[in-house]
Scaffold this motif. Structure first.
Motif, PDB file in Angstrom:
ATOM      1  N   GLN A 129       0.850  -1.185   0.000  1.00 31.33           N
ATOM      2  CA  GLN A 129       0.000   0.000   0.000  1.00 31.33           C
ATOM      3  C   GLN A 129       0.890   1.241   0.000  1.00 31.33           C
ATOM      4  OE1 GLN A 129      -3.045  -0.298   3.105  1.00 31.33           O
ATOM      5  NE2 GLN A 129      -2.587  -2.492   3.245  1.00 31.33           N
ATOM      6  N   GLY A 130       1.529   1.480  -1.108  1.00 37.28           N
ATOM      7  CA  GLY A 130       2.474   2.584  -1.190  1.00 37.28           C
ATOM      8  C   GLY A 130       3.871   2.115  -0.829  1.00 37.28           C
ATOM      9  N   ARG A 131       4.762   3.079  -0.703  1.00 37.96           N
ATOM     10  CA  ARG A 131       6.171   2.784  -0.432  1.00 37.96           C
ATOM     11  C   ARG A 131       6.645   3.653   0.728  1.00 37.96           C
ATOM     12  NH1 ARG A 131      10.498   0.405  -3.078  1.00 37.96           N
ATOM     13  NH2 ARG A 131      12.526   1.380  -2.776  1.00 37.96           N
ATOM     14  N   PRO A 132       6.382   3.235   1.954  1.00 41.73           N
ATOM     15  CA  PRO A 132       6.808   4.041   3.104  1.00 41.73           C
ATOM     16  C   PRO A 132       8.329   4.104   3.204  1.00 41.73           C
ATOM     17  CG  PRO A 132       6.015   1.892   3.825  1.00 41.73           C
ATOM     18  CD  PRO A 132       5.709   1.988   2.362  1.00 41.73           C
ATOM     19  N   THR A 133       8.856   5.250   3.604  1.00 46.08           N
ATOM     20  CA  THR A 133      10.301   5.429   3.724  1.00 46.08           C
ATOM     21  C   THR A 133      10.649   6.170   5.010  1.00 46.08           C
ATOM     22  OG1 THR A 133      10.410   7.600   2.635  1.00 46.08           O
ATOM     23  CG2 THR A 133      10.475   5.642   1.210  1.00 46.08           C
ATOM     24  N   THR A 134      11.911   6.060   5.375  1.00 42.35           N
ATOM     25  CA  THR A 134      12.458   6.934   6.416  1.00 42.35           C
ATOM     26  C   THR A 134      12.354   8.370   5.931  1.00 42.35           C
ATOM     27  OG1 THR A 134      13.941   5.304   7.401  1.00 42.35           O
ATOM     28  CG2 THR A 134      14.628   7.601   7.526  1.00 42.35           C
ATOM     29  N   ARG A 135      12.123   9.288   6.873  1.00 42.62           N
ATOM     30  CA  ARG A 135      11.903  10.685   6.485  1.00 42.62           C
ATOM     31  C   ARG A 135      12.921  11.599   7.174  1.00 42.62           C
ATOM     32  NH1 ARG A 135       6.228  10.542   5.391  1.00 42.62           N
ATOM     33  NH2 ARG A 135       6.139  12.794   5.011  1.00 42.62           N
ATOM     34  N   LEU A 136      13.366  12.587   6.423  1.00 43.67           N
ATOM     35  CA  LEU A 136      14.240  13.643   6.932  1.00 43.67           C
ATOM     36  C   LEU A 136      13.516  14.966   6.755  1.00 43.67           C
ATOM     37  CD1 LEU A 136      17.008  14.710   7.956  1.00 43.67           C
ATOM     38  CD2 LEU A 136      17.711  14.851   5.558  1.00 43.67           C
ATOM     39  N   TYR A 137      13.390  15.715   7.859  1.00 42.38           N
ATOM     40  CA  TYR A 137      12.714  17.011   7.837  1.00 42.38           C
ATOM     41  C   TYR A 137      13.715  18.111   8.145  1.00 42.38           C
ATOM     42  CZ  TYR A 137       8.208  14.550   8.037  1.00 42.38           C
ATOM     43  OH  TYR A 137       7.117  13.736   7.783  1.00 42.38           O
ATOM     44  N   ASN A 138      13.753  19.122   7.272  1.00 45.26           N
ATOM     45  CA  ASN A 138      14.630  20.264   7.469  1.00 45.26           C
ATOM     46  C   ASN A 138      13.967  21.293   8.371  1.00 45.26           C
ATOM     47  OD1 ASN A 138      15.384  23.239   6.372  1.00 45.26           O
ATOM     48  ND2 ASN A 138      17.166  21.895   6.263  1.00 45.26           N
ATOM     49  N   ASN A 139      14.721  21.800   9.345  1.00 44.03           N
ATOM     50  CA  ASN A 139      14.234  22.783  10.313  1.00 44.03           C
ATOM     51  C   ASN A 139      14.626  24.184   9.859  1.00 44.03           C
ATOM     52  OD1 ASN A 139      13.498  24.243  12.594  1.00 44.03           O
ATOM     53  ND2 ASN A 139      14.732  23.053  14.019  1.00 44.03           N
ATOM     54  N   ASP A 140      13.667  25.125   9.883  1.00 40.88           N
ATOM     55  CA  ASP A 140      13.976  26.497   9.475  1.00 40.88           C
ATOM     56  C   ASP A 140      14.566  27.325  10.614  1.00 40.88           C
ATOM     57  OD1 ASP A 140      11.821  26.989  11.137  1.00 40.88           O
ATOM     58  OD2 ASP A 140      10.655  28.124   9.659  1.00 40.88           O
ATOM     59  N   GLY A 141      14.794  26.689  11.777  1.00 42.61           N
ATOM     60  CA  GLY A 141      15.362  27.387  12.926  1.00 42.61           C
ATOM     61  C   GLY A 141      14.333  27.888  13.897  1.00 42.61           C
ATOM     62  N   LYS A 142      13.058  27.853  13.495  1.00 45.25           N
ATOM     63  CA  LYS A 142      11.972  28.302  14.360  1.00 45.25           C
ATOM     64  C   LYS A 142      11.039  27.163  14.744  1.00 45.25           C
ATOM     65  CE  LYS A 142      12.039  32.903  12.251  1.00 45.25           C
ATOM     66  NZ  LYS A 142      11.239  33.929  11.507  1.00 45.25           N
ATOM     67  N   GLY A 143      11.446  25.924  14.393  1.00 46.73           N
ATOM     68  CA  GLY A 143      10.613  24.781  14.720  1.00 46.73           C
ATOM     69  C   GLY A 143       9.594  24.450  13.652  1.00 46.73           C
ATOM     70  N   ASN A 144       9.794  24.956  12.432  1.00 51.54           N
ATOM     71  CA  ASN A 144       8.949  24.604  11.289  1.00 51.54           C
ATOM     72  C   ASN A 144       9.747  23.668  10.381  1.00 51.54           C
ATOM     73  OD1 ASN A 144       6.816  26.495  12.054  1.00 51.54           O
ATOM     74  ND2 ASN A 144       8.266  28.075  11.430  1.00 51.54           N
ATOM     75  N   PHE A 145       9.137  22.560   9.951  1.00 51.01           N
ATOM     76  CA  PHE A 145       9.878  21.508   9.262  1.00 51.01           C
ATOM     77  C   PHE A 145       9.326  21.254   7.857  1.00 51.01           C
ATOM     78  CE2 PHE A 145      10.633  20.858  13.729  1.00 51.01           C
ATOM     79  CZ  PHE A 145      11.951  20.428  13.796  1.00 51.01           C
ATOM     80  N   THR A 146      10.264  20.922   6.962  1.00 45.25           N
ATOM     81  CA  THR A 146       9.918  20.598   5.577  1.00 45.25           C
ATOM     82  C   THR A 146      10.534  19.255   5.222  1.00 45.25           C
ATOM     83  OG1 THR A 146       9.932  22.953   4.996  1.00 45.25           O
ATOM     84  CG2 THR A 146      10.046  21.356   3.173  1.00 45.25           C
ATOM     85  N   ASP A 147       9.755  18.379   4.600  1.00 47.45           N
ATOM     86  CA  ASP A 147      10.224  17.045   4.212  1.00 47.45           C
ATOM     87  C   ASP A 147      11.214  17.169   3.050  1.00 47.45           C
ATOM     88  OD1 ASP A 147      10.618  14.432   3.429  1.00 47.45           O
ATOM     89  OD2 ASP A 147       8.498  13.891   3.486  1.00 47.45           O
ATOM     90  N   VAL A 148      12.467  16.747   3.287  1.00 49.53           N
ATOM     91  CA  VAL A 148      13.506  16.799   2.243  1.00 49.53           C
ATOM     92  C   VAL A 148      14.100  15.411   2.013  1.00 49.53           C
ATOM     93  CG1 VAL A 148      14.070  19.231   2.654  1.00 49.53           C
ATOM     94  CG2 VAL A 148      15.251  17.442   3.962  1.00 49.53           C
ATOM     95  N   SER A 149      13.359  14.354   2.368  1.00 49.84           N
ATOM     96  CA  SER A 149      13.883  12.988   2.338  1.00 49.84           C
ATOM     97  C   SER A 149      14.432  12.604   0.968  1.00 49.84           C
ATOM     98  CB  SER A 149      12.787  11.998   2.751  1.00 49.84           C
ATOM     99  OG  SER A 149      12.121  12.430   3.903  1.00 49.84           O
ATOM    100  N   GLU A 150      13.641  12.803  -0.050  1.00 52.99           N
ATOM    101  CA  GLU A 150      14.057  12.416  -1.403  1.00 52.99           C
ATOM    102  C   GLU A 150      15.233  13.255  -1.873  1.00 52.99           C
ATOM    103  OE1 GLU A 150      13.118   9.975  -3.256  1.00 52.99           O
ATOM    104  OE2 GLU A 150      11.312   9.238  -2.252  1.00 52.99           O
ATOM    105  N   ALA A 151      15.133  14.558  -1.710  1.00 54.49           N
ATOM    106  CA  ALA A 151      16.182  15.450  -2.194  1.00 54.49           C
ATOM    107  C   ALA A 151      17.506  15.199  -1.493  1.00 54.49           C
ATOM    108  CB  ALA A 151      15.750  16.902  -2.009  1.00 54.49           C
ATOM    109  N   ALA A 152      17.436  14.825  -0.199  1.00 51.42           N
ATOM    110  CA  ALA A 152      18.662  14.614   0.570  1.00 51.42           C
ATOM    111  C   ALA A 152      19.188  13.187   0.465  1.00 51.42           C
ATOM    112  CB  ALA A 152      18.420  14.963   2.033  1.00 51.42           C
ATOM    113  N   GLY A 153      18.435  12.295  -0.178  1.00 50.61           N
ATOM    114  CA  GLY A 153      18.908  10.912  -0.360  1.00 50.61           C
ATOM    115  C   GLY A 153      18.703  10.022   0.846  1.00 50.61           C
ATOM    116  N   LEU A 154      17.760  10.368   1.724  1.00 53.16           N
ATOM    117  CA  LEU A 154      17.563   9.582   2.938  1.00 53.16           C
ATOM    118  C   LEU A 154      16.192   8.885   2.963  1.00 53.16           C
ATOM    119  CD1 LEU A 154      19.625   9.166   5.177  1.00 53.16           C
ATOM    120  CD2 LEU A 154      18.358  10.779   6.593  1.00 53.16           C
TER     121      LEU A 154
END
Length: 603
Positions: A127-152
């Motif tokens: 049911q899809g392809r679940p992966t480990t996730r990496l979230y980038n922090n903007d320094g204020k506690g807001n996160f963006t998913d960068v898993s694919e772009a970062a290779g993780l």
């Protein structure tokens, strides 16, 4: 006739005389008594003294600081839900969950977030392809998913994560343990490349990797790698066991049904490769490892390994130098609980939580087994389990504890304790009314030193369960637990993972007004992360000690910078760093309420 009359008169006269004599004697006696009583002196007046009981001195009233944790998961942009593949067969890995942790992967000074994922079973409909996730922090506690772009974006049945710069290039790398094979990701300036096979750290297909710790066991200035394995498990063995519980039916089997697995030790060769030295090092003995941490417990300059084993004795691998370890858990008092029994040990952490020479090692255990708190005595081993004496025992007994760690949540200069709890059986309440699948996270405030003197006057127990923690009190199925300062405000925020459910991120909204300082170490002669370094900070006459380590809690990684709460102290008297190789460096800290970077000096 006359004689008879005379005789009667005589009798009457005699009777009269006797009566008269009795009356006279009674009168005399009464008079004598009167005289005696009359001559007695008047009695002394009685003075009533006020009787007082023993004086009871009341203990100082200790008020637990009001600190609220707020669940900001959705608002922060975290949409991660762990996939465990559960479909009714009750396979053991489904209930163990996956870990998470923090890393500044892009070197911008902010703590980013990794969440390890598992997967659907190969024999399931995908049911899809679940992966480990990496979230980038903007320094204020807001996160963006960068898993694919970062290779993780790893697709695997993942377990745990640890972070360390294994090649000392200034970019932190990531190691992820999984069911079957593990993965080492080399950080190439914010882009990750899987180098597991080329570095020799992948392990084997029949391994179930759990705990992982980067540490420099041979003091050659690069990070080596310990990898704990759990049990010898396959889906076929699990199904053959067909474990059942009366009142529930088919249930998750316990680790007692499986043979223990041998863990692994990889030596860093300094050229980008590792050598498996498990057998010759003494590490390669069967256990059921779920967590590990590296601490120099005997102060000989060599990092040792503490291993929490599930249902079998815990291990303490004493580092004897020359790449050799000796298992001394039973000898040093850490193998079993206070009753001499092995426990269902899950998470582990170690710290000088009393602000003295005593090292404490805390281990979270199964339901109806209180957490263990092993403490040295006068700075020496063997350890003694002081969970009951410190106040942790009774309040932790019912909970099934996985992740746990020491941290100073209210910045008062004393390390507190957090435990993530949750059962493995989702229907446990049907057969054990005192047990629940979802359980509150427990926060224990370190009371000692908050009274009239540094010994903790006014504290009945050192560790006091905090009742009002905000959103932390909402029950979860807790597994991994970690912390970091995600918004750069000086206090520590909390991450909790759950099996088959969303991870939760809690912002620390404390308003105590306490001061703080954060220290980031950069090694030059020693490993760049300074793993194994000890920082001693003194303020207002109290010395705190912190250890830099990559392995703690359960399957998780805490941030590498260290936070010291200062309470009301507005200056730091001294800061001394003892680097992993033994070099001591005094640091002048002019400002507080900020993060400073300390680079190892050349002398």
């Amino acid at each position: 006739m006359s004689n008879t009359t005379h005789s009667g008169e005589d009798i009457i006269r005699k009777a009269f005389r006797r009566s008269l004599l009795t009356i006279v004697m009674a009168a005399i006696a009464g008079y004598i008594i009167f005289l005696v009583v009359k001559e007695e002196p008047e009695p002394e007046p009685v003075t009533q003294e006020k009787i007082t009981g023993p004086v009871i001195t009341e203990k100082s009233t200790i008020e637990i600081p009001k600190v609220h944790f707020t669940d900001i998961t959705s608002d922060a942009g975290i949409d991660f839900v762990q996939t465990n593949g559960a479909y009714g067969e009750r396979l053991l890995p489904e209930t163990m969950g996956s870990g998470g942790g923090f890393i500044d992967y892009d070197n911008d000074g902010d703590q980013d977030l990794i969440l390890v994922n598992a997967a659907y079973w190969p024999f399931q409909a995908q049911q899809g392809r679940p992966t480990t996730r990496l979230y980038n922090n903007d320094g204020k506690g807001n996160f963006t998913d960068v898993s694919e772009a970062a290779g993780l974006a790893l697709h695997s049945y993942g377990s745990g994560v640890t972070v360390g710069d294994y090649d000392n290039d200034g970019w932190d790398d990531v190691y992820i343990t999984t069911l079957w094979k593990n993965h080492l990701f080399h950080n190439q300036q914010g882009k990750f490349v899987d180098v597991s096979e080329s570095t020799g750290t992948a392990g084997f297909e029949d391994d179930w990797g759990t705990a992982a710790v980067f540490f420099d066991f041979d003091n050659d200035s690069d990070l080596d790698l310990y990898v704990g394995n759990y049990v010898e498990w396959t889906p076929e063995i699990n199904m053959d066991i067909d474990f059942r519980v009366t009142g529930i039916g088919k249930s998750y089997s316990t680790p007692t049904h499986y043979a223990g697995a041998k863990s692994r030790l990889y030596r860093n060769e300094g050229d980008g490769s590792f050598s498996d030295i498990s057998a010759e090092s003494g590490i390669h003995i069967p256990g059921k490892a779920l967590s590990a941490t590296a601490v120099d417990y005997n102060n000989d300059g060599l990092l040792d390994l503490f291993i929490a084993n599930d249902t079998v004795q815990n291990f303490l691998f004493q580092n004897n130098g020359n790449g050799k370890f000796e298992e001394v858990g039973a000898l040093e008092g850490i193998a079993f609980n206070r009753n001499g029994k092995a426990t269902g040990a899950m998470g582990i952490d170690a710290a000088w939580y009393r602000n003295d020479s005593e090292l404490g090692v805390v281990i979270g255990n199964f339901a109806n087994e209180m957490s263990s708190l092993f403490v040295t005595v006068d700075g020496e081993t063997p350890f003694a389990d002081e969970a009951l004496l410190e106040g942790l025992g009774a309040d932790s007994r019912l909970a099934l504890t996985f992740g746990l760690f020491f941290f100073d949540y209210d910045l008062d200069g004393r390390l507190d304790l957090l435990q993530a709890n949750g059962h493995i059986e989702n229907e446990i309440n049907k057969v054990q009314p005192s047990q629940h699948y979802e359980q509150p996270v427990q926060l224990f405030w370190n009371c000692a030193g908050s009274g009239e003197d540094a010994t903790g006057n006014g504290c009945e127990n050192r560790l006091v369960l905090v009742e009002d923690t905000g959103d932390l009190a909402t029950p979860v199925v807790g597994r991994g637990a970690s912390y970091a300062d995600i918004d750069n405000d000086g206090d520590l925020d909390v991450l909790i993972t759950q099996p088959g459910r969303a991870a939760r991120l809690y912002r620390n909204d404390q308003q105590t007004g306490h001061h703080w300082v954060r220290i980031k170490l950069v090694g030059t002669a020693d490993n760049r992360n300074a793993v194994g370094a000890v920082i001693e900070l003194t303020a207002s006459g109290v010395t705190q000690r912190r250890l830099i380590t990559s392995g703690r809690s359960f399957l998780s990684q805490v941030e590498l910078p260290v936070t010291f709460g200062l309470g009301n102290a507005d200056r730091i008297d001294s800061l001394i760093v003892t680097w992993p190789g033994g070099q001591q460096q005094a640091v002048n800290v002019g400002e507080i309420d900020k993060q400073i970077t300390v680079t190892q000096s050349s002398t």
